[in-house]
Scaffold this motif. Structure first.
Motif, PDB file in Angstrom:
ATOM      1  N   GLN A  95      98.873  77.981  13.898  1.00 20.01           N
ATOM      2  CA  GLN A  95      97.451  77.954  13.557  1.00 20.01           C
ATOM      3  C   GLN A  95      96.774  76.862  14.384  1.00 20.01           C
ATOM      4  OE1 GLN A  95      94.758  78.012   9.589  1.00 20.01           O
ATOM      5  NE2 GLN A  95      96.512  76.692   9.470  1.00 20.01           N
ATOM      6  N   ILE A  96      95.758  77.257  15.129  1.00 14.13           N
ATOM      7  CA  ILE A  96      94.943  76.306  15.884  1.00 14.13           C
ATOM      8  C   ILE A  96      93.674  76.078  15.068  1.00 14.13           C
ATOM      9  CG2 ILE A  96      93.741  75.835  18.056  1.00 14.13           C
ATOM     10  CD1 ILE A  96      96.764  76.116  18.421  1.00 14.13           C
ATOM     11  N   GLY A  97      93.560  74.904  14.478  1.00  9.03           N
ATOM     12  CA  GLY A  97      92.424  74.590  13.610  1.00  9.03           C
ATOM     13  C   GLY A  97      92.807  74.776  12.152  1.00  9.03           C
ATOM     14  N   LYS A 112     103.097  69.583  11.592  1.00  9.23           N
ATOM     15  CA  LYS A 112     101.724  69.133  11.830  1.00  9.23           C
ATOM     16  C   LYS A 112     101.642  68.485  13.208  1.00  9.23           C
ATOM     17  CE  LYS A 112      98.261  65.845  10.185  1.00  9.23           C
ATOM     18  NZ  LYS A 112      97.973  64.739   9.265  1.00  9.23           N
ATOM     19  N   LYS A 113     100.728  68.997  14.041  1.00 12.80           N
ATOM     20  CA  LYS A 113     100.507  68.449  15.376  1.00 12.80           C
ATOM     21  C   LYS A 113      99.056  68.004  15.468  1.00 12.80           C
ATOM     22  CE  LYS A 113     104.478  69.726  17.348  1.00 12.80           C
ATOM     23  NZ  LYS A 113     105.366  68.827  18.046  1.00 12.80           N
ATOM     24  N   LYS A 114      98.835  66.712  15.581  1.00 11.50           N
ATOM     25  CA  LYS A 114      97.468  66.178  15.669  1.00 11.50           C
ATOM     26  C   LYS A 114      97.086  66.101  17.146  1.00 11.50           C
ATOM     27  CE  LYS A 114      94.347  62.785  13.744  1.00 11.50           C
ATOM     28  NZ  LYS A 114      94.146  61.737  12.753  1.00 11.50           N
ATOM     29  N   VAL A 153      97.969  72.957  14.343  1.00  8.12           N
ATOM     30  CA  VAL A 153      97.436  72.114  15.407  1.00  8.12           C
ATOM     31  C   VAL A 153      95.966  71.840  15.100  1.00  8.12           C
ATOM     32  CG1 VAL A 153      96.942  71.965  17.881  1.00  8.12           C
ATOM     33  CG2 VAL A 153      99.039  73.106  17.087  1.00  8.12           C
ATOM     34  N   ASP A 154      95.606  70.590  15.005  1.00  6.59           N
ATOM     35  CA  ASP A 154      94.220  70.216  14.749  1.00  6.59           C
ATOM     36  C   ASP A 154      94.028  68.769  15.163  1.00  6.59           C
ATOM     37  OD1 ASP A 154      91.582  69.805  13.601  1.00  6.59           O
ATOM     38  OD2 ASP A 154      92.011  71.450  12.232  1.00  6.59           O
ATOM     39  N   THR A 155      92.837  68.434  15.604  1.00  4.00           N
ATOM     40  CA  THR A 155      92.521  67.041  15.932  1.00  4.00           C
ATOM     41  C   THR A 155      92.023  66.285  14.698  1.00  4.00           C
ATOM     42  OG1 THR A 155      90.269  67.662  16.550  1.00  4.00           O
ATOM     43  CG2 THR A 155      91.919  67.561  18.319  1.00  4.00           C
ATOM     44  N   MET A 188      87.162  69.234  17.993  1.00  6.57           N
ATOM     45  CA  MET A 188      87.689  70.591  17.951  1.00  6.57           C
ATOM     46  C   MET A 188      86.878  71.494  17.026  1.00  6.57           C
ATOM     47  SD  MET A 188      91.692  71.448  17.671  1.00  6.57           S
ATOM     48  CE  MET A 188      92.131  72.750  16.548  1.00  6.57           C
ATOM     49  N   HIS A 189      85.874  70.955  16.392  1.00  6.20           N
ATOM     50  CA  HIS A 189      85.124  71.720  15.397  1.00  6.20           C
ATOM     51  C   HIS A 189      83.627  71.648  15.684  1.00  6.20           C
ATOM     52  CE1 HIS A 189      88.764  72.465  13.138  1.00  6.20           C
ATOM     53  NE2 HIS A 189      89.088  71.206  13.370  1.00  6.20           N
ATOM     54  N   LEU A 190      82.862  72.234  14.827  1.00  8.31           N
ATOM     55  CA  LEU A 190      81.417  72.330  15.035  1.00  8.31           C
ATOM     56  C   LEU A 190      80.779  70.951  15.070  1.00  8.31           C
ATOM     57  CD1 LEU A 190      80.699  75.248  12.562  1.00  8.31           C
ATOM     58  CD2 LEU A 190      81.327  75.366  14.968  1.00  8.31           C
TER      59      LEU A 190
END
Length: 190
Positions: free
Chosen positions: A32-34, A97-99, A59-61, A66-68
């Motif tokens: 999952q990206i985001g 979890k990948k930050k 994967v998420d920052t 990475m978002h709106l």
């Protein structure tokens, strides 16, 4: 602040159940990206990735990169909600979890996935890049879903995901089949 992701708001559960149910009980590996606060992650781990050998990589920052950008959110609180909700899955190794952003993840990734869900950066170029990278990492007959295909930046629809998803499906039409188009776009690698 309690934050609810769009997973519930867009009523994603019926299509997730429809397309992902065949993986239930079998070893499967999802990406999952985001991930935001982990609502979709929880659903997949509890209802689909039920085999003990199955994994989900998120994967998420957990920041605005990475978002709106126009949404003022407490990113530390959202990541805390994610960690709290999913701690036991992270500790057991079922959730990785990948930050980082999708581009950095795909640059080093060698794993193939049964399902990839792209719900991170909504900018057209990022969607196109994540989609092309996802196809490279998708197993044969694997599924790829894009969320928020109808989203667009105010006064500029070309910057949103829909043109990028359309380009991807056209360019790779001999490698994918289109299963569903609405706010969630589902593709199968053939």
């Amino acid at each position: 602040m309690v934050f609810s992701t769009s997973f519930a708001a867009i009523n994603a559960k019926p299509s997730f159940t429809k397309y992902l149910e065949p993986f239930s009980g079998h070893e499967a590996h999802f990406l999952q990206i985001g991930a935001l606060n982990g609502e979709a992650s929880s659903f997949m781990l509890e209802h689909v990735l039920t085999n003990a050998a199955s994994t989900l990589t998120d994967v998420d920052t957990w920041d605005e990169s990475m978002h709106l950008h126009e949404v003022d959110l407490d990113w530390a609180e959202i990541e805390k909600q994610y960690d709290t909700r999913l701690r036991s899955n992270i500790d057991s190794g079922r959730l990785i979890k990948k930050k980082m952003n999708g581009t950095d993840f795909f640059a080093d990734n060698t794993q193939k996935f049964d399902f990839i869900y792209i719900d991170g950066n909504k900018a057209g170029p990022a969607i196109l890049q994540d989609g092309m990278n996802a196809l490279r990492c998708l197993k044969p007959n694997g599924l790829l879903a894009f969320n928020d295909s109808a989203w667009h930046k105010k006064n500029s629809a070309a910057l949103g995901p829909n043109p990028a998803i359309s380009a991807l499906t056209e360019v790779f039409s001999d490698e994918i089949s289109l299963l569903q188009t609405n706010n969630l776009v589902w593709l199968r690698r053939i």
